[in-house]
Motif scaffolding. Sequence first.
Motif, PDB file in Angstrom:
ATOM      1  N   GLU A 251      -1.891  -2.217   5.528  1.00  0.00           N
ATOM      2  CA  GLU A 251      -2.302  -3.559   5.104  1.00  0.00           C
ATOM      3  C   GLU A 251      -2.421  -3.642   3.589  1.00  0.00           C
ATOM      4  O   GLU A 251      -2.024  -4.653   2.982  1.00  0.00           O
ATOM      5  CB  GLU A 251      -3.637  -3.913   5.757  1.00  0.00           C
ATOM      6  CG  GLU A 251      -3.550  -4.129   7.265  1.00  0.00           C
ATOM      7  CD  GLU A 251      -4.918  -4.300   7.896  1.00  0.00           C
ATOM      8  OE1 GLU A 251      -5.927  -4.234   7.143  1.00  0.00           O
ATOM      9  OE2 GLU A 251      -4.982  -4.499   9.127  1.00  0.00           O
ATOM     10  N   GLU A 255      -0.271  -6.099   1.222  1.00  0.00           N
ATOM     11  CA  GLU A 255      -0.959  -7.011   0.309  1.00  0.00           C
ATOM     12  C   GLU A 255      -0.468  -6.820  -1.116  1.00  0.00           C
ATOM     13  O   GLU A 255      -0.272  -7.788  -1.870  1.00  0.00           O
ATOM     14  CB  GLU A 255      -2.465  -6.780   0.388  1.00  0.00           C
ATOM     15  CG  GLU A 255      -3.280  -7.690  -0.520  1.00  0.00           C
ATOM     16  CD  GLU A 255      -3.125  -9.154  -0.170  1.00  0.00           C
ATOM     17  OE1 GLU A 255      -3.234  -9.992  -1.094  1.00  0.00           O
ATOM     18  OE2 GLU A 255      -2.886  -9.470   1.014  1.00  0.00           O
ATOM     19  N   ARG A 258       2.914  -8.471  -1.432  1.00  0.00           N
ATOM     20  CA  ARG A 258       2.778  -9.927  -1.498  1.00  0.00           C
ATOM     21  C   ARG A 258       2.281 -10.382  -2.867  1.00  0.00           C
ATOM     22  O   ARG A 258       2.724 -11.397  -3.417  1.00  0.00           O
ATOM     23  CB  ARG A 258       1.828 -10.412  -0.402  1.00  0.00           C
ATOM     24  CG  ARG A 258       2.421 -10.384   0.993  1.00  0.00           C
ATOM     25  CD  ARG A 258       1.561 -11.170   1.968  1.00  0.00           C
ATOM     26  NE  ARG A 258       0.257 -10.547   2.157  1.00  0.00           N
ATOM     27  CZ  ARG A 258      -0.018  -9.668   3.123  1.00  0.00           C
ATOM     28  NH1 ARG A 258       0.940  -9.316   3.972  1.00  0.00           N
ATOM     29  NH2 ARG A 258      -1.220  -9.144   3.246  1.00  0.00           N
TER      30      ARG A 258
END
Length: 265
Positions: A251, A255, A258
């Motif tokens: 994750e 992140e 992104r």
Amino acid sequence: MRANRRERRQGQAVVRGNLVPESTHDQRLLARQGPADWVHQDPWRVLRIQAEFVEGFGQLAELPRAVTVFGSARTPADSTEYKVGRELGRALAQAGFAVITGGGPGVMEAANRGATEVDGGVSVGLGIELPFEQRMNDYVDLGIEFRYFFVRKTMFVKYSCGFIALPGGFGTLDELFEALTLVQTHKVTSFPVVLMGSEFWGGLLDWVKSQLCGTGKIAPHDLDLITVTDDVDEAVRIITDSELNRSRRREDEEESVRAQVAEPQ
């Protein structure tokens, strides 16, 4: 009379009596042959090996997260080790893991059996052709038979998020040290290796510390790749924590990607 006939599993086939060959597919693959024999035989073997990979990948692709349990096929059903294997299989299934074993008797049967005792538990057996009879145990929900050890070992690693080894013999040691080598060389990552049974594994671990680490054959931090415990709950917790940490890292990486994409150019 017929009940005493020899029997051998060969991939998806079962052969009995006079049809049982004198050698296994692995033996024939690894045998040293005449100067030109391999030209006529090994290229065709590649197709059979490829077919085993395709079959294994196809059958296991949708398997939920899983843990491979190793241990002796010779463990009696009334032994403490069998009881621990059964408890372990049950605890892994309750934690949401499928249980993968070699599909045989002994500890393998115990772990498969424990998994089937949980509603929704998934029990997998990856069998292998051997020169002596070893049938798939009755507690396997999904069983796949392999001719070649290295194909089977690939399936153990590819579809598992950790290994737990109970007391066993040469086969268990082979699988254990191959797993440790893959983790040490970062061929697989976030892959816990747990040894259950401190009395059984203690002498081996002492040797690893004194002879391998003590003489510089491995680095001190390599000892951290192994955890020894007698507690089923601790073994499952080690696997679960590793999976949780892996999910968090994934994750964080997503992140980060992104955020980089969102930055103004």
